[in-house]
Design a protein around this motif. Sequence first.
Motif, PDB file in Angstrom:
ATOM      1  N   ARG A 265      64.030  29.891  49.051  1.00  0.00           N
ATOM      2  CA  ARG A 265      64.068  31.243  47.612  1.00  0.00           C
ATOM      3  C   ARG A 265      62.978  32.699  48.869  1.00  0.00           C
ATOM      4  O   ARG A 265      62.409  32.181  49.551  1.00  0.00           O
ATOM      5  CB  ARG A 265      63.272  31.139  46.561  1.00  0.00           C
ATOM      6  CG  ARG A 265      63.345  32.360  45.760  1.00  0.00           C
ATOM      7  CD  ARG A 265      63.122  32.433  44.161  1.00  0.00           C
ATOM      8  NE  ARG A 265      63.389  31.071  43.759  1.00  0.00           N
ATOM      9  CZ  ARG A 265      64.466  31.368  42.659  1.00  0.00           C
ATOM     10  NH1 ARG A 265      65.538  31.985  42.498  1.00  0.00           N
ATOM     11  NH2 ARG A 265      64.960  29.807  41.762  1.00  0.00           N
TER      12      ARG A 265
ATOM     13  N   PRO B 216      63.836  32.000  35.120  1.00  0.00           N
ATOM     14  CA  PRO B 216      64.980  30.101  34.519  1.00  0.00           C
ATOM     15  C   PRO B 216      63.959  29.730  33.801  1.00  0.00           C
ATOM     16  O   PRO B 216      65.371  28.979  33.356  1.00  0.00           O
ATOM     17  CB  PRO B 216      64.494  29.892  36.512  1.00  0.00           C
ATOM     18  CG  PRO B 216      64.408  31.368  37.201  1.00  0.00           C
ATOM     19  CD  PRO B 216      63.561  31.677  36.893  1.00  0.00           C
TER      20      PRO B 216
ATOM     21  N   VAL C 278      67.810  31.382  49.011  1.00  0.00           N
ATOM     22  CA  VAL C 278      68.459  32.530  47.317  1.00  0.00           C
ATOM     23  C   VAL C 278      67.109  33.512  47.365  1.00  0.00           C
ATOM     24  O   VAL C 278      66.276  33.989  47.314  1.00  0.00           O
ATOM     25  CB  VAL C 278      67.363  31.890  46.596  1.00  0.00           C
ATOM     26  CG1 VAL C 278      68.381  32.264  45.814  1.00  0.00           C
ATOM     27  CG2 VAL C 278      68.582  29.897  47.344  1.00  0.00           C
TER      28      VAL C 278
ATOM     29  N   LEU D  90      72.945  33.096  48.723  1.00  0.00           N
ATOM     30  CA  LEU D  90      73.432  33.174  47.929  1.00  0.00           C
ATOM     31  C   LEU D  90      72.230  33.801  46.675  1.00  0.00           C
ATOM     32  O   LEU D  90      70.739  34.407  46.513  1.00  0.00           O
ATOM     33  CB  LEU D  90      72.994  31.840  46.971  1.00  0.00           C
ATOM     34  CG  LEU D  90      72.980  31.547  45.202  1.00  0.00           C
ATOM     35  CD1 LEU D  90      73.765  31.393  45.529  1.00  0.00           C
ATOM     36  CD2 LEU D  90      72.522  30.011  45.050  1.00  0.00           C
TER      37      LEU D  90
ATOM     38  N   ILE E 276      73.018  25.531  40.485  1.00  0.00           N
ATOM     39  CA  ILE E 276      73.813  26.182  41.770  1.00  0.00           C
ATOM     40  C   ILE E 276      73.193  25.096  42.154  1.00  0.00           C
ATOM     41  O   ILE E 276      73.634  24.858  43.846  1.00  0.00           O
ATOM     42  CB  ILE E 276      73.902  27.693  41.796  1.00  0.00           C
ATOM     43  CG1 ILE E 276      75.214  28.178  41.022  1.00  0.00           C
ATOM     44  CG2 ILE E 276      74.590  27.662  43.128  1.00  0.00           C
ATOM     45  CD1 ILE E 276      74.988  29.467  41.130  1.00  0.00           C
ATOM     46  N   LEU E 277      71.640  25.331  42.684  1.00  0.00           N
ATOM     47  CA  LEU E 277      70.671  24.416  43.486  1.00  0.00           C
ATOM     48  C   LEU E 277      70.608  23.334  43.657  1.00  0.00           C
ATOM     49  O   LEU E 277      70.139  23.248  44.602  1.00  0.00           O
ATOM     50  CB  LEU E 277      69.035  25.425  43.573  1.00  0.00           C
ATOM     51  CG  LEU E 277      69.354  26.785  43.805  1.00  0.00           C
ATOM     52  CD1 LEU E 277      67.945  27.319  44.073  1.00  0.00           C
ATOM     53  CD2 LEU E 277      70.338  27.448  44.939  1.00  0.00           C
TER      54      LEU E 277
ATOM     55  N   ILE F 289      72.267  36.276  43.536  1.00  0.00           N
ATOM     56  CA  ILE F 289      72.609  37.080  41.977  1.00  0.00           C
ATOM     57  C   ILE F 289      72.190  38.839  41.923  1.00  0.00           C
ATOM     58  O   ILE F 289      71.097  39.523  42.269  1.00  0.00           O
ATOM     59  CB  ILE F 289      72.023  35.989  41.517  1.00  0.00           C
ATOM     60  CG1 ILE F 289      72.663  36.735  39.858  1.00  0.00           C
ATOM     61  CG2 ILE F 289      70.308  36.160  41.204  1.00  0.00           C
ATOM     62  CD1 ILE F 289      72.370  35.618  38.496  1.00  0.00           C
TER      63      ILE F 289
ATOM     64  N   ASP G 186      67.146  36.878  44.374  1.00  0.00           N
ATOM     65  CA  ASP G 186      67.807  38.064  43.203  1.00  0.00           C
ATOM     66  C   ASP G 186      67.141  39.416  43.319  1.00  0.00           C
ATOM     67  O   ASP G 186      66.098  39.831  43.990  1.00  0.00           O
ATOM     68  CB  ASP G 186      66.843  37.415  42.207  1.00  0.00           C
ATOM     69  CG  ASP G 186      66.949  37.963  41.078  1.00  0.00           C
ATOM     70  OD1 ASP G 186      67.662  38.565  40.759  1.00  0.00           O
ATOM     71  OD2 ASP G 186      66.844  37.450  40.110  1.00  0.00           O
TER      72      ASP G 186
ATOM     73  N   SER H  91      70.562  35.659  33.024  1.00  0.00           N
ATOM     74  CA  SER H  91      71.489  35.019  33.826  1.00  0.00           C
ATOM     75  C   SER H  91      71.008  34.117  35.226  1.00  0.00           C
ATOM     76  O   SER H  91      71.375  33.755  36.060  1.00  0.00           O
ATOM     77  CB  SER H  91      72.500  36.406  34.759  1.00  0.00           C
ATOM     78  OG  SER H  91      71.045  37.184  35.114  1.00  0.00           O
ATOM     79  N   ALA H  92      69.239  34.346  35.635  1.00  0.00           N
ATOM     80  CA  ALA H  92      68.764  33.856  36.411  1.00  0.00           C
ATOM     81  C   ALA H  92      68.447  32.344  35.744  1.00  0.00           C
ATOM     82  O   ALA H  92      68.136  31.022  36.903  1.00  0.00           O
ATOM     83  CB  ALA H  92      67.030  34.118  36.188  1.00  0.00           C
TER      84      ALA H  92
ATOM     85  N   TRP I 114      68.063  24.814  50.132  1.00  0.00           N
ATOM     86  CA  TRP I 114      67.461  25.954  49.746  1.00  0.00           C
ATOM     87  C   TRP I 114      66.271  26.883  49.820  1.00  0.00           C
ATOM     88  O   TRP I 114      64.877  25.439  49.836  1.00  0.00           O
ATOM     89  CB  TRP I 114      68.083  26.264  48.432  1.00  0.00           C
ATOM     90  CG  TRP I 114      67.628  24.918  47.525  1.00  0.00           C
ATOM     91  CD1 TRP I 114      68.674  24.150  47.088  1.00  0.00           C
ATOM     92  CD2 TRP I 114      66.759  26.178  46.371  1.00  0.00           C
ATOM     93  NE1 TRP I 114      66.846  23.796  45.690  1.00  0.00           N
ATOM     94  CE2 TRP I 114      66.273  24.683  45.639  1.00  0.00           C
ATOM     95  CE3 TRP I 114      65.882  27.102  46.516  1.00  0.00           C
ATOM     96  CZ2 TRP I 114      65.334  24.870  44.059  1.00  0.00           C
ATOM     97  CZ3 TRP I 114      64.979  26.814  46.052  1.00  0.00           C
ATOM     98  CH2 TRP I 114      64.752  26.212  44.782  1.00  0.00           C
TER      99      TRP I 114
ATOM    100  N   LEU J  20      71.094  30.296  38.420  1.00  0.00           N
ATOM    101  CA  LEU J  20      70.605  29.520  39.701  1.00  0.00           C
ATOM    102  C   LEU J  20      69.960  28.342  40.053  1.00  0.00           C
ATOM    103  O   LEU J  20      70.347  27.598  40.343  1.00  0.00           O
ATOM    104  CB  LEU J  20      68.798  30.465  40.342  1.00  0.00           C
ATOM    105  CG  LEU J  20      69.824  31.872  40.892  1.00  0.00           C
ATOM    106  CD1 LEU J  20      68.842  32.793  40.880  1.00  0.00           C
ATOM    107  CD2 LEU J  20      70.604  32.006  41.865  1.00  0.00           C
TER     108      LEU J  20
END
Length: 486
Positions: free
Chosen positions: A68, A11, A174, A211, A59-60, A213, A176, A52-53, A66, A56
Amino acid sequence: MTVASAPRTAPGSDPHGLATLPGVRLWIRRVAKDLAAGHSCLLLVPAAMPDSAALLPGILTTQPRWLRVPPPGAPSAPGEPEPDEPEPEPEPLWSAQPPVLDIDDSFLTGIMASVFGADPVAAPDPAPRLPLPRVAPDRVRDVEARLESLLPSESTRSVYDRLTSDHADGCVYVLDAADEKDPEALAQLLLRLPASAKAAGLAPDQRPRLLVIATPDDLPPAYPDRLTGEDVAVHWWWGATGRLDTASVTAVNRPLRARAALTGRHRIEEVLVQATIVEVCGPHLDLAAALARLWDGRPESLPAALNGAYAATRVPVPLPGDSPTPVQHSGGLAQQPPAALVLRWNAGAVDSWDGHLRPHPATASGRTLDKLIWLAQNRTLLPLIDDAREALATRVLPTATLPADQMLAVYGTDRATPTDTSTTERLHSLELGQLATAKSDGRLRFTSAQATTLFTLRNARNCLSHREHLGGATLHRLFEQLSLDQ
């Protein structure tokens, strides 16, 4: 099309500030809205998307709570004993007791063979040890255990019971999918937890939500079709970015000019260069950033600059027998890629952008590239040409040798105009061709410089009207005229 699989970028690696781009922020708002409604969300991104990471964190930040889910542990090293086959402990070399003669059947058999010279029937060798039978575990149990490890205490109840009763606090969990090793287990979890929350009758802000991805490669085939919108919201990375996003990435990657070099001509040139990069690259932000750094702005050098940008970015690789599949243009307006394009989308070869299907330039034909250059010039230059036309008409109309109403009758446009439009306003709307005809007839007087401006504007306008983009030399002359104080 295919693309080499690779772990998703961390990220912290987000060269374009992806989550800050306008189109991406809108996409994130849609995801956040579904989470707030109590839905689990599956984010489907193409395998070719390198950052793409970075979606997150954006969104978070919209979620009050939340966690992980930890990734699965590292696999056992080769040669280690399996859990159901423990390695026997080695026997000690000496037990500290006096030695004892070990007389067994083999000892007596050996004596008999040496005395009688006969070999008695040998005892059969013991049967080899068979491995213990393996019982196939619940494939979801591993990811369930990792999910349960986030809860504060142990319990004999199932993780679903705990999440929908004692810990029904609306937490978002979350995952991945790139970290998971069992696509089917992840798919089952994404079905079971939302169904449990729904069966428990929890309010949206109390439901535990997932969530996830993932790319299509991380999930079982056709898996999204098994999900219902009532329980799991599927968000495809399809048409997520738009013209403003690509323009932002392009602008921040262009070389800075010295302030003294920022003349009117150079400003117009830079506007067109950036517009062309945006049009050519479309949704492919990495390519836009690379091309913005490499291209000098001349149409003739664009193919070479694109090749340099391809070398610096990920380019989709065609599969044997792969060919573009004809798809209705309305597919660019859909919420997800058409089934015929999913493989190419996953490889980064096509996306929806600005309401259109946009192939990666590396997979497009030369004719397509010419069309994109023309579109950029059309969008950028036509308004400037029309402004220059109106300024030129204002200067030369006072030289007319006919009264205004006669000039309008002879050279006026046939286009419908509002009834309250004055004669002067209608004269100022004379097109370049009509002004050129009036000059040729001697009804308008032009200086040499004004005549040069007239024909430069007219030739550029005619070329664009015939769907042909302007070459470097024509652009140079046009920039000079557009930057003049008419």
